[in-house]
Design an enzyme around this catalytic site. Structure first.
Site, mmCIF file in Angstrom:
data_model
loop_
_atom_site.group_PDB
_atom_site.id
_atom_site.type_symbol
_atom_site.label_atom_id
_atom_site.label_comp_id
_atom_site.label_asym_id
_atom_site.label_seq_id
_atom_site.Cartn_x
_atom_site.Cartn_y
_atom_site.Cartn_z
ATOM 1 N N HIS A 1 10.524 16.414 76.032
ATOM 2 C CA HIS A 1 9.854 17.027 74.887
ATOM 3 C C HIS A 1 10.057 16.231 73.598
ATOM 4 C CE1 HIS A 1 13.657 18.330 73.114
ATOM 5 N NE2 HIS A 1 14.035 18.640 74.351
ATOM 6 N N GLU B 1 16.294 23.468 80.327
ATOM 7 C CA GLU B 1 17.500 22.668 80.153
ATOM 8 C C GLU B 1 18.718 23.422 80.675
ATOM 9 O OE1 GLU B 1 19.087 20.151 80.400
ATOM 10 O OE2 GLU B 1 18.553 19.038 78.593
#
Length: 217
Positions: A17, A90
């Site tokens: 990202h 994550e």
């Protein structure tokens, strides 16, 4: 886990990202849902133009907004719907989340150094890296199996999850995963399918050299 059906020429692009405010502050995000900065959105738009040229066949992404917003930029160019999956989030890092790098060193130095040595550590009481790979790698492989011959899958995720997934797909032992190094914001790595399984073709590729900020988030 690293086996394939051989010779189909598929590719997996693992794309981190864009930048967040916590990346700039070197603050551990983990599974905390943090949005992109304006610079992060710009990074995603620039990178999306390059990745669109690869002609992706499918896009999957973490459902955290920093990954989802990054994936949306590629979806807008390719007109491919994004499949979101929480398994691509994550690493959950418990009490480490929200702390800066210096604060982690001050409060959890022994735990931090053990992790950097490649030992299995529940950072902040959270997930082991192998547990992250256990949830993320099967999702990536499942979508890769649906690709046509010579097809390309783009996976929009996070630094730590991408590293553990690459390590698992390459068949590396977990204590070697740290050796892969981190990804800069909005950079990507490419795995290609060979007769013996997946191979690392590119690592931390992107538009311009950028520092690695917030390796595991």
């Amino acid at each position: 886990m690293n086996g394939t059906k051989g010779g189909r020429g598929r590719r997996i692009v693992l794309w981190r990202h864009g930048q967040t405010a916590w990346n700039l502050e070197r603050r551990f995000q983990g599974s905390t849902d943090i949005e992109l900065t304006e610079e992060g959105l710009g990074q995603a738009r620039r990178a999306a133009r390059l990745l669109a040229a690869l002609g992706p066949d499918a896009i999957i992404a973490s459902d955290l907004q920093r990954a989802s917003a990054t994936a949306s930029e590629l979806a807008a160019l390719t007109r491919i719907d994004v499949t979101h999956d929480a398994a691509l989030r994550e690493t959950y890092a418990g009490s480490w989340q929200g702390l800066t790098h210096d604060e982690i060193l001050a409060q959890y130095r022994e735990q931090y150094t053990a992790w950097k040595r490649g030992e299995p550590v529940r950072r902040g009481g959270g997930e082991l890296e192998t547990e992250v790979a256990d949830r993320a790698a099967p999702v990536v492989l499942g979508h890769a199996e649906k690709l046509p011959d010579d097809g390309t899958l783009v996976v929009v995720s996070h630094g730590g999850t991408i590293r553990t997934t690459i390590g698992r797909l390459l068949g590396l032992e977990a204590h070697h995963w740290e050796g892969l190094g981190g990804l800069s914001n909005c950079c990507w790595s490419v795995l290609g399918e060979g007769a013996r399984g997946w191979r690392l073709l590119e690592h931390n590729a992107g538009t311009l050299p950028e520092p690695v900020l917030g390796d595991d988030d």
